[in-house]
Design a protein around this motif. Structure first.
Motif, PDB file in Angstrom:
ATOM      1  N   LYS A   1      -3.608  -3.989 -26.859  1.00 47.11           N
ATOM      2  CA  LYS A   1      -4.732  -3.879 -27.866  1.00 47.11           C
ATOM      3  C   LYS A   1      -4.435  -3.682 -29.267  1.00 47.11           C
ATOM      4  N   LYS A   2      -4.972  -4.473 -30.171  1.00 46.28           N
ATOM      5  CA  LYS A   2      -4.733  -4.058 -31.428  1.00 46.28           C
ATOM      6  C   LYS A   2      -5.694  -3.140 -31.745  1.00 46.28           C
ATOM      7  N   PRO A   3      -5.187  -2.268 -32.734  1.00 45.13           N
ATOM      8  CA  PRO A   3      -5.908  -1.259 -33.386  1.00 45.13           C
ATOM      9  C   PRO A   3      -7.067  -1.651 -34.246  1.00 45.13           C
ATOM     10  N   LYS A   4      -8.277  -1.247 -34.019  1.00 44.09           N
ATOM     11  CA  LYS A   4      -9.420  -1.766 -34.816  1.00 44.09           C
ATOM     12  C   LYS A   4      -9.440  -1.106 -36.299  1.00 44.09           C
ATOM     13  N   VAL A   5      -9.552  -1.804 -37.334  1.00 37.42           N
ATOM     14  CA  VAL A   5      -9.504  -1.425 -38.717  1.00 37.42           C
ATOM     15  C   VAL A   5     -10.856  -1.301 -39.006  1.00 37.42           C
ATOM     16  N   SER A   6     -11.344  -0.179 -39.857  1.00 39.76           N
ATOM     17  CA  SER A   6     -12.637  -0.424 -40.325  1.00 39.76           C
ATOM     18  C   SER A   6     -12.917  -1.163 -41.592  1.00 39.76           C
ATOM     19  N   ILE A   7     -14.026  -1.563 -42.108  1.00 37.18           N
ATOM     20  CA  ILE A   7     -14.022  -2.231 -43.355  1.00 37.18           C
ATOM     21  C   ILE A   7     -13.602  -1.551 -44.382  1.00 37.18           C
ATOM     22  N   PRO A   8     -14.067  -0.242 -44.809  1.00 40.93           N
ATOM     23  CA  PRO A   8     -13.480   0.417 -45.640  1.00 40.93           C
ATOM     24  C   PRO A   8     -12.022   0.573 -45.790  1.00 40.93           C
ATOM     25  N   GLU A   9     -11.273   0.768 -44.551  1.00 40.63           N
ATOM     26  CA  GLU A   9     -10.077   0.683 -44.544  1.00 40.63           C
ATOM     27  C   GLU A   9      -9.234  -0.413 -44.708  1.00 40.63           C
ATOM     28  N   PHE A  10     -10.028  -1.768 -44.334  1.00 43.36           N
ATOM     29  CA  PHE A  10      -9.501  -2.894 -44.770  1.00 43.36           C
ATOM     30  C   PHE A  10      -9.258  -3.162 -46.309  1.00 43.36           C
ATOM     31  N   PHE A  11     -10.478  -2.581 -46.783  1.00 40.28           N
ATOM     32  CA  PHE A  11     -10.463  -2.972 -48.598  1.00 40.28           C
ATOM     33  C   PHE A  11      -9.441  -2.005 -49.163  1.00 40.28           C
ATOM     34  N   ARG A  12      -9.343  -0.804 -48.428  1.00 38.11           N
ATOM     35  CA  ARG A  12      -8.195   0.257 -49.275  1.00 38.11           C
ATOM     36  C   ARG A  12      -6.774  -0.417 -49.003  1.00 38.11           C
ATOM     37  N   GLN A  13      -6.346  -1.135 -47.869  1.00 42.77           N
ATOM     38  CA  GLN A  13      -5.195  -1.698 -47.733  1.00 42.77           C
ATOM     39  C   GLN A  13      -5.065  -3.000 -48.643  1.00 42.77           C
ATOM     40  N   VAL A  14      -6.290  -3.784 -48.871  1.00 39.57           N
ATOM     41  CA  VAL A  14      -6.261  -5.007 -49.726  1.00 39.57           C
ATOM     42  C   VAL A  14      -6.076  -4.625 -51.197  1.00 39.57           C
ATOM     43  N   ARG A  15      -6.480  -3.471 -51.730  1.00 35.86           N
ATOM     44  CA  ARG A  15      -6.399  -3.045 -52.855  1.00 35.86           C
ATOM     45  C   ARG A  15      -4.794  -2.250 -53.243  1.00 35.86           C
ATOM     46  N   ALA A  16      -4.458  -1.736 -51.842  1.00 30.89           N
ATOM     47  CA  ALA A  16      -2.889  -1.315 -52.236  1.00 30.89           C
ATOM     48  C   ALA A  16      -1.888  -2.657 -52.089  1.00 30.89           C
ATOM     49  N   GLU A  17      -2.277  -3.610 -51.620  1.00 28.68           N
ATOM     50  CA  GLU A  17      -1.194  -4.849 -51.639  1.00 28.68           C
ATOM     51  C   GLU A  17      -1.484  -5.471 -52.987  1.00 28.68           C
TER      52      GLU A  17
END
Length: 103
Positions: free
Chosen positions: A34-50
């Motif tokens: 199973k893939k770990p679920k990523v919350s929407i705020p966490e997703f956008f934090r990762q996008v900003r980091a990239e």
């Protein structure tokens, strides 16, 4: 010549794994992890980091590259214009020679 005896525990372990694979039903597919679920705020934090890792070209580099592309397009156009002109005249000369209507 007889084989040397190996590690008995390792041989039993391999035999057990082989038996488990052979005994598994033909239609069964091993469960995918199973893939770990990523919350929407966490997703956008990762996008900003990239996005922070992106290095953009300067205006000067962009302008020079665009000018080089434009020059290469002009050169390629002239090359194909000349090749087309030589080939079309060559075909016309061959056809005139074959038909007997040379100038």
């Amino acid at each position: 010549m007889a084989k040397k005896p190996g590690n008995l525990a390792a041989m039993k372990s391999r035999a057990a794994k082989s038996a488990a694979v052979v005994a598994a039903p033909a239609g069964s597919v091993p469960a995918e992890p199973k893939k770990p679920k990523v919350s929407i705020p966490e997703f956008f934090r990762q996008v900003r980091a990239e996005m922070r890792k992106i290095t953009w070209t300067s205006w000067k580099e962009t302008w020079i590259t665009s000018a080089m592309v434009f020059v290469m397009v002009i050169m390629a156009s002239l090359f194909f214009l000349l090749v087309d002109w030589f080939l079309s005249n060559g075909v016309r000369l061959v056809l005139e020679f074959v038909s007997g209507t040379a100038r």
